[in-house]
Each structure stands twice: as structure tokens, then as C-alpha cells.
Design a protein around this motif. Structure first.
Motif, PDB file in Angstrom:
ATOM      1  N   ILE A 210       0.831  -1.210   0.000  1.00 19.38           N
ATOM      2  CA  ILE A 210       0.000   0.000   0.000  1.00 19.38           C
ATOM      3  C   ILE A 210       0.864   1.259   0.000  1.00 19.38           C
ATOM      4  N   LEU A 211       1.805   1.343   0.923  1.00 15.00           N
ATOM      5  CA  LEU A 211       2.636   2.547   1.014  1.00 15.00           C
ATOM      6  C   LEU A 211       3.529   2.703  -0.208  1.00 15.00           C
ATOM      7  N   ALA A 212       4.095   1.599  -0.679  1.00 15.71           N
ATOM      8  CA  ALA A 212       4.951   1.663  -1.870  1.00 15.71           C
ATOM      9  C   ALA A 212       4.169   2.163  -3.074  1.00 15.71           C
ATOM     10  N   THR A 213       2.948   1.706  -3.217  1.00 14.18           N
ATOM     11  CA  THR A 213       2.113   2.130  -4.346  1.00 14.18           C
ATOM     12  C   THR A 213       1.776   3.613  -4.243  1.00 14.18           C
ATOM     13  N   LEU A 214       1.447   4.081  -3.048  1.00 10.90           N
ATOM     14  CA  LEU A 214       1.145   5.506  -2.874  1.00 10.90           C
ATOM     15  C   LEU A 214       2.366   6.369  -3.171  1.00 10.90           C
ATOM     16  N   LEU A 215       3.550   5.922  -2.751  1.00 13.55           N
ATOM     17  CA  LEU A 215       4.773   6.663  -3.051  1.00 13.55           C
ATOM     18  C   LEU A 215       5.039   6.702  -4.547  1.00 13.55           C
ATOM     19  N   ALA A 216       4.882   5.562  -5.212  1.00 12.22           N
ATOM     20  CA  ALA A 216       5.125   5.504  -6.658  1.00 12.22           C
ATOM     21  C   ALA A 216       4.164   6.411  -7.410  1.00 12.22           C
ATOM     22  N   ARG A 217       2.958   6.538  -6.927  1.00  9.00           N
ATOM     23  CA  ARG A 217       1.992   7.443  -7.551  1.00  9.00           C
ATOM     24  C   ARG A 217       2.448   8.899  -7.473  1.00  9.00           C
ATOM     25  N   ARG A 218       3.288   9.216  -6.508  1.00 10.65           N
ATOM     26  CA  ARG A 218       3.817  10.574  -6.366  1.00 10.65           C
ATOM     27  C   ARG A 218       5.020  10.814  -7.271  1.00 10.65           C
ATOM     28  N   GLY A 219       5.415   9.808  -8.050  1.00 17.70           N
ATOM     29  CA  GLY A 219       6.551   9.945  -8.954  1.00 17.70           C
ATOM     30  C   GLY A 219       7.875   9.606  -8.320  1.00 17.70           C
ATOM     31  N   VAL A 220       7.844   8.994  -7.145  1.00 14.11           N
ATOM     32  CA  VAL A 220       9.065   8.616  -6.442  1.00 14.11           C
ATOM     33  C   VAL A 220       9.551   7.262  -6.956  1.00 14.11           C
ATOM     34  N   ARG A 221      10.868   7.102  -7.076  1.00 19.90           N
ATOM     35  CA  ARG A 221      11.432   5.782  -7.390  1.00 19.90           C
ATOM     36  C   ARG A 221      11.478   4.988  -6.091  1.00 19.90           C
ATOM     37  N   VAL A 222      10.702   3.904  -6.036  1.00 20.98           N
ATOM     38  CA  VAL A 222      10.460   3.211  -4.776  1.00 20.98           C
ATOM     39  C   VAL A 222      11.094   1.826  -4.785  1.00 20.98           C
ATOM     40  N   HIS A 223      11.786   1.509  -3.689  1.00 18.95           N
ATOM     41  CA  HIS A 223      12.243   0.150  -3.404  1.00 18.95           C
ATOM     42  C   HIS A 223      11.368  -0.380  -2.265  1.00 18.95           C
TER      43      HIS A 223
END
Length: 343
Positions: A210-223
């Protein structure tokens, strides 16, 4: 061969071996957290295939016995020796996989300590097997014996829409909170409008993603990182369901990680199986402090009674409470900026 663990003769291992008797091969071992059962079978001349959801448990099994997936461990198995998970949903999903992939005549011996067994586990097994019975107790442990596999279309992983976040969440039975939005994650997500602009971020202990998906939606490169396969696979599926890219890795914390990041978010566990154990979280804070860029931020949600606020201030840097409810705190810690000329 790897050296077997010292606790190989715990009550659950003894019970599984005793109830198995002469094992019919192929034999699969599921989620035996200490690896001792797999070692014992290897020493008796069997060639088990072992699957552990937790990568830390996987590391304790003989390397030659490790399966690449639950399906590969179970394919064609005539005997399954299984340390039952705590979550009934996980029991249900594993039972479906056994009934679908194992030999039709498979014999299942699943055990755990009495205090962790519930009648709901019998019901979950009975959905996939014609016969489910309980053994006599042994040193406060008991086995559930299942046979007569009834293959069916798998019902896991399952998808749910979280209306408050506008995302679809996909999860396995063993995924933390499955596909529901737990209160801690919800409280942390409610603070995302206060996050700093970040190019790279880590979701540490990613759960269902959930958190990773929300971060990725903000344009962040997420691990997105987690010790559990049921979490990392769920995160991949959740990211895909929402059309975002997330780098997902099954790994034990941040040991060996070299890339510095701007932001880390985490809803860390404070149990190892049923036992309360906050030491892994303290180690995660230490690792996070080394990997954040100077001025980078660690956002964390946790039960208010835990001693994390002091640890965060001591390990990472200035820490303030950003949100709270009757059970949880959300804190923001800023990696200390070193004075000029210091190492």
C-alpha cells in the motif's frame, strides 16, 4: 551440508516426525521456521523440498532442499509436513495449493503448539480435504491430519479496493493484514501530504504494498523490501494492479544495501511469529540512519507503548510526532546533518 540448528527437537518437530512415520516421497516441508525438520529428513536419507515464506527461515534450511516457490515444493508431493501459520487465511491458501499441486493421495501432517491452534484452522483445511482429524497432544503441541485432496480453483491471492486511498490491494493469505487497510498503515498514509519531495524512497517491511504504491503514484522511485515472500509477491501484484512501477525485493532488512535514499517509510513489526521482539526493529533503525542522505527523513508508525521514540532520536536524529490515535504514533525523524569537518 549446513549444520542443523540446536533446537531441532522442539515439540512441534518431534510431533511432525512421529506422526509422519515412514515418509512417502516426494516429501514437502512447509514453513518450518527453524529448518530443523528439513535437516532431520535429509539425515534420514530423504530428499525433501522445503518452502519458507520468511527468508530468515529459508536461510536455516539445507541449500539443496530449498524450493523456488510453494508450488514447486508441493508439485507431486505424497507427504506434506507443515508447521501451521498463525493466520487462518494462510492455512486456507496453503491448503488450496496442496490440494491443487500435490499428489491426489497426499497425506498432510500439520502441527503447532496448542495455544496457537483454533477450530477455524480445521474448517480451513476441510475446504480442501475430505478428512481432517486432530492427533493426541504431545508436549503441548498437536497435529492436524488431512487427506482426500479436493482440488479447486485457487481463491488466493485476493484483491480488494480500498476506497479511502483509491487503490486496489492484492494479497496472499499470509500477507500482513491481507488486502485490508490496517489502522497503523492508514494513519501513516494520512500523513503523506506532508512528506518531503524525494527522488528515491524505501518502503521497509512493505506488506501488501500500500505505502509503496502511494509513493510511486507521487513519482518517487520506490524500493519495497520485506522478509516475507507473501509480502513481496503481494506488493508486486498491488503495484501492477495500480499501474505503477516498484522495485520489490525479498530480503532481511537493509544489511548490504549501498544506495543512499531521501526517504524511508515503515510500519515495522514488533513480533517474530508469536513472540514479542523489538530487536529487529532497532536494527532496522540503525540501518536506516546509515542509508538516509543527510537531512533525509524516516517516517514510522508504531504502537504508542513501544520505546521507539527514544530509539529514533538516539539513532537517526531529531524526531517529532506527526499524528496519533488511541493506539498508534506516526513520527518523522530527520537524519542528523554533520557539522563541517566531522567524519
Amino acid at each position: 551440508m549446513d549444520d542443523p540448528p540446536h533446537d531441532r527437537f522442539d515439540a512441534v518437530t518431534e510431533l511432525l516426525l512421529a506422526r509422519a512415520g515412514e515418509v512417502s516421497e516426494p516429501v514437502a516441508v512447509l514453513d518450518h521456521v527453524t529448518g530443523s525438520l528439513t535437516h532431520a529428513l535429509v539425515e534420514q536419507g530423504y530428499r525433501p523440498k522445503a518452502w519458507c515464506d520468511d527468508i530468515r527461515s529459508e536461510a536455516l534450511t539445507p541449500a539443496t532442499a530449498r524450493a523456488e516457490s510453494p508450488e514447486s515444493a508441493l508439485t507431486g508431493a505424497r507427504t506434506v509436513l507443515w508447521r501451521l501459520p498463525r493466520a487462518v487465511a494462510a492455512v486456507e491458501e496453503y491448503a488450496e495449493l496442496i490440494a491443487t499441486h500435490a499428489d491426489p493421495g497426499v497425506r498432510v501432517i500439520a502441527a503447532e503448539r496448542d495455544k496457537h491452534l483454533t477450530r477455524s484452522m480445521n474448517t480451513a483445511l476441510a475446504r480442501s480435504f475430505e478428512s481432517v482429524t486432530a492427533s493426541l497432544g504431545h508436549r503441548k503441541a498437536r497435529a492436524l491430519l488431512a487427506s482426500g485432496a479436493r482440488p479447486a480453483e485457487p481463491s488466493w491471492p485476493r484483491t480488494a479496493h480500498v476506497e479511502s486511498l483509491g487503490i486496489d490491494v492484492v494479497a496472499h493469505g499470509a500477507t500482513f493484514s491481507t488486502n485490508r487497510l490496517d489502522r497503523g498503515t492508514a494513519l501513516l498514509a494520512s500523513c503523506f501530504d506532508q512528506l518531503p519531495d524525494a527522488a528515491t524512497a524505501i518502503d521497509l517491511g512493505c506488506g501488501s504494498g500500500i505505502l509503496a504504491t502511494l509513493l510511486a503514484r507521487r513519482g518517487v522511485r520506490v524500493h519495497a523490501l520485506d522478509v516475507a515472500w507473501s509480502a513481496t509477491d503481494a506488493t508486486r501484484l498491488t503495484a501492477a494492479a495500480n499501474g505503477v512501477d516498484v522495485d520489490v525485493q525479498r530480503r532481511d532488512g537493509l544489511s548490504g544495501w549501498s544506495e543512499q535514499v531521501d526517504l524511508i517509510v515503515t510500519n515495522p513489526p514488533f513480533h517474530v511469529r508469536a513472540a514479542k521482539d523489538t530487536s529487529p526493529t532497532r536494527e532496522l533503525f540503525d540501518q536506516a540512519s546509515r542509508l538516509l542522505v543527510e537531512g533525509g527523513e524516516l517516517w514510522c508508525v508504531y504502537n504508542a507503548h513501544l520505546p521507539y521514540l527514544h530509539w529514533l532520536r538516539q539513532t537517526v536524529g531529531p524526531t517529532q510526532i506527526m499524528a496519533r490515535d488511541r493506539s498508534y504514533l506516526v513520527t518523522k525523524s530527520i537524519r542528523r546533518i554533520k557539522p563541517p569537518g566531522t567524519a
